[in-house]
Design a protein around this motif. Structure first.
Motif, PDB file in Angstrom:
ATOM      1  N   SER A  85       0.810  -1.231   0.000  1.00 34.86           N
ATOM      2  CA  SER A  85       0.000   0.000   0.000  1.00 34.86           C
ATOM      3  C   SER A  85       0.835   1.268   0.000  1.00 34.86           C
ATOM      4  CB  SER A  85      -0.910   0.011   1.223  1.00 34.86           C
ATOM      5  OG  SER A  85      -0.128   0.045   2.404  1.00 34.86           O
ATOM      6  N   GLU A  86       2.113   1.162   0.401  1.00 37.00           N
ATOM      7  CA  GLU A  86       2.983   2.330   0.518  1.00 37.00           C
ATOM      8  C   GLU A  86       2.373   3.380   1.444  1.00 37.00           C
ATOM      9  OE1 GLU A  86       3.935   3.738  -3.410  1.00 37.00           O
ATOM     10  OE2 GLU A  86       5.576   2.313  -3.606  1.00 37.00           O
ATOM     11  N   VAL A  87       1.938   2.918   2.610  1.00 29.32           N
ATOM     12  CA  VAL A  87       1.437   3.860   3.610  1.00 29.32           C
ATOM     13  C   VAL A  87       2.503   4.901   3.926  1.00 29.32           C
ATOM     14  CG1 VAL A  87       2.128   2.302   5.495  1.00 29.32           C
ATOM     15  CG2 VAL A  87       0.435   4.072   5.916  1.00 29.32           C
ATOM     16  N   ILE A  88       3.764   4.456   3.903  1.00 27.32           N
ATOM     17  CA  ILE A  88       4.918   5.352   3.978  1.00 27.32           C
ATOM     18  C   ILE A  88       5.867   4.978   2.849  1.00 27.32           C
ATOM     19  CG2 ILE A  88       7.009   5.912   5.289  1.00 27.32           C
ATOM     20  CD1 ILE A  88       5.445   5.733   7.798  1.00 27.32           C
ATOM     21  N   LYS A  89       6.319   5.941   2.103  1.00 31.03           N
ATOM     22  CA  LYS A  89       7.293   5.661   1.054  1.00 31.03           C
ATOM     23  C   LYS A  89       8.664   5.519   1.692  1.00 31.03           C
ATOM     24  CE  LYS A  89       4.807   7.766  -2.793  1.00 31.03           C
ATOM     25  NZ  LYS A  89       4.832   8.755  -3.883  1.00 31.03           N
ATOM     26  N   THR A  90       9.271   4.371   1.489  1.00 23.72           N
ATOM     27  CA  THR A  90      10.548   4.106   2.154  1.00 23.72           C
ATOM     28  C   THR A  90      11.658   5.037   1.666  1.00 23.72           C
ATOM     29  OG1 THR A  90      10.851   2.301   0.542  1.00 23.72           O
ATOM     30  CG2 THR A  90      10.066   1.699   2.725  1.00 23.72           C
ATOM     31  N   GLU A  91      11.436   5.681   0.514  1.00 24.12           N
ATOM     32  CA  GLU A  91      12.404   6.681   0.055  1.00 24.12           C
ATOM     33  C   GLU A  91      12.505   7.848   1.041  1.00 24.12           C
ATOM     34  OE1 GLU A  91      10.052   5.358  -1.746  1.00 24.12           O
ATOM     35  OE2 GLU A  91      10.818   4.700  -3.687  1.00 24.12           O
ATOM     36  N   ASP A  92      11.389   8.131   1.742  1.00 18.46           N
ATOM     37  CA  ASP A  92      11.381   9.225   2.712  1.00 18.46           C
ATOM     38  C   ASP A  92      12.266   8.924   3.919  1.00 18.46           C
ATOM     39  OD1 ASP A  92       9.557  10.400   1.022  1.00 18.46           O
ATOM     40  OD2 ASP A  92       7.793   9.854   2.225  1.00 18.46           O
ATOM     41  N   LEU A  93      12.629   7.649   4.099  1.00 18.96           N
ATOM     42  CA  LEU A  93      13.447   7.259   5.252  1.00 18.96           C
ATOM     43  C   LEU A  93      14.935   7.272   4.929  1.00 18.96           C
ATOM     44  CD1 LEU A  93      11.310   4.245   6.571  1.00 18.96           C
ATOM     45  CD2 LEU A  93      11.284   6.614   7.375  1.00 18.96           C
ATOM     46  N   CYS A  94      15.275   7.551   3.679  1.00 19.22           N
ATOM     47  CA  CYS A  94      16.683   7.589   3.270  1.00 19.22           C
ATOM     48  C   CYS A  94      17.294   8.949   3.625  1.00 19.22           C
ATOM     49  CB  CYS A  94      16.809   7.322   1.776  1.00 19.22           C
ATOM     50  SG  CYS A  94      18.519   7.267   1.194  1.00 19.22           S
TER      51      CYS A  94
END
Length: 306
Positions: free
Chosen positions: A145-154
């Motif tokens: 679902s991409e509730v959070i985009k993991t790119e934002d955690l980089c």
């Protein structure tokens, strides 16, 4: 006497309750010389009365309460009560190296714990099958679902990123932990604040500023709605632990704020018609709006209090 019968024969107890509910309607059908057998009368009357042993309607969910920011030592947390089922979620953020396969992404690691303190059905030791299945369900929902985009955690591509450890612990088990876990996770993510991180150009070491924190960007507001099938034909929403034990199949539907279907989880059991599945999806979209409204209301009150 009734309590003893319920313990010894739980399935017959539920059936007998439904039979007692049907009595008035049975008499009505008998007066009209209806040629239905006992089970048909039971199902017709259940449909007519639309009632369960705990007083809820078939598609009615239990009262849901939410508390955000329950754990002061966590970066984000939430406590959810769905009837008697109680789940607490704590999120801890740590700095780590990105994986080789995804150098520009961070990652999220969910874990569902069902300790003996929440129910006598669970034993000490390694996670049981139900806990592992719940953890995998949460992980799949997060990824698909991409509730959070993991790119934002980089933070620094290929060198530094955030990993979010999402620990979900059941404090009281009375069925439908998946719905409670999804609500607790979403509320905890909305409550999570990550400290500002900069890279020292001279030493290349990360410097963390705990005084400056930022909110996570939530891209999807997911809510799950779980159902079970009783006696191969009766659809029940938000089953209790006892109803889950007596059911012939379970189904969990996940939707977002745009009424889009994100996931359908059905681990075997009785087949479900397309009409019934659509009924579950429709109820799930309504449930999503109810829960999102609750989370937004509680989150706003927490911000206001700060």
């Amino acid at each position: 006497m009734a309590a003893g019968f319920k313990t010894a024969e739980p399935l017959e107890y539920h059936r007998s309750f439904l039979v007692s509910v049907e009595n008035k309607f049975i008499q009505h059908l008998t007066d009209k010389c209806c040629s239905l057998d006992r089970y048909e009368l039971l199902f017709v009357s259940l449909q007519k009365e639309n009632c369960r042993p705990d007083g809820r309607e078939l598609t009615e969910f239990r009262t849901t309460t939410l508390n955000i920011g329950s754990i002061s030592t966590a970066d984000g947390s939430a406590l959810v009560k769905l009837g008697n089922t109680t789940i607490i979620c704590g999120i801890k953020a740590e700095l780590t190296n990105p994986t080789v396969e995804a150098p520009g992404k961070g990652y999220i690691v969910p874990n569902v714990d069902l300790p003996p303190l929440c129910s006598s059905r669970f034993r000490p030791g390694p996670p049981g099958e139900q806990a592992q299945a719940a953890s995998q369900f949460i992980a799949d929902v997060i990824e698909s679902s991409e509730v959070i985009k993991t790119e934002d955690l980089c933070i620094d591509r290929g060198k530094l990123c955030w990993v979010l450890y999402c620990d979900l612990m059941c404090l009281d088990y009375d069925g439908n932990i998946l719905d409670a876990c999804v609500i607790a996770l979403l509320a905890a993510l909305k409550n999570t604040r990550l400290p500002e991180v900069t890279i020292n150009k001279e030493t290349s070491a990360p410097e963390v500023n705990l005084e400056k924190r930022r909110e996570l960007q939530i891209h999807k507001h997911l809510v799950s709605a779980s159902f079970c099938i009783f006696d191969d034909s009766i659809l029940i929403a938000d089953p209790t632990a006892e109803e889950e034990t007596l059911s012939t199949a379970n189904l969990t539907v996940v939707t977002d704020e745009d009424d889009r279907l994100c996931s359908v989880h059905k681990p075997g059991g009785t087949s479900l018609s397309g009409e019934r599945l659509q009924e579950c999806i429709s109820r799930a979209t309504t449930r999503q709006r109810e829960i999102q409204k609750l989370i937004d209301k509680v989150a706003h009150s927490v911000k206001k209090a700060q």
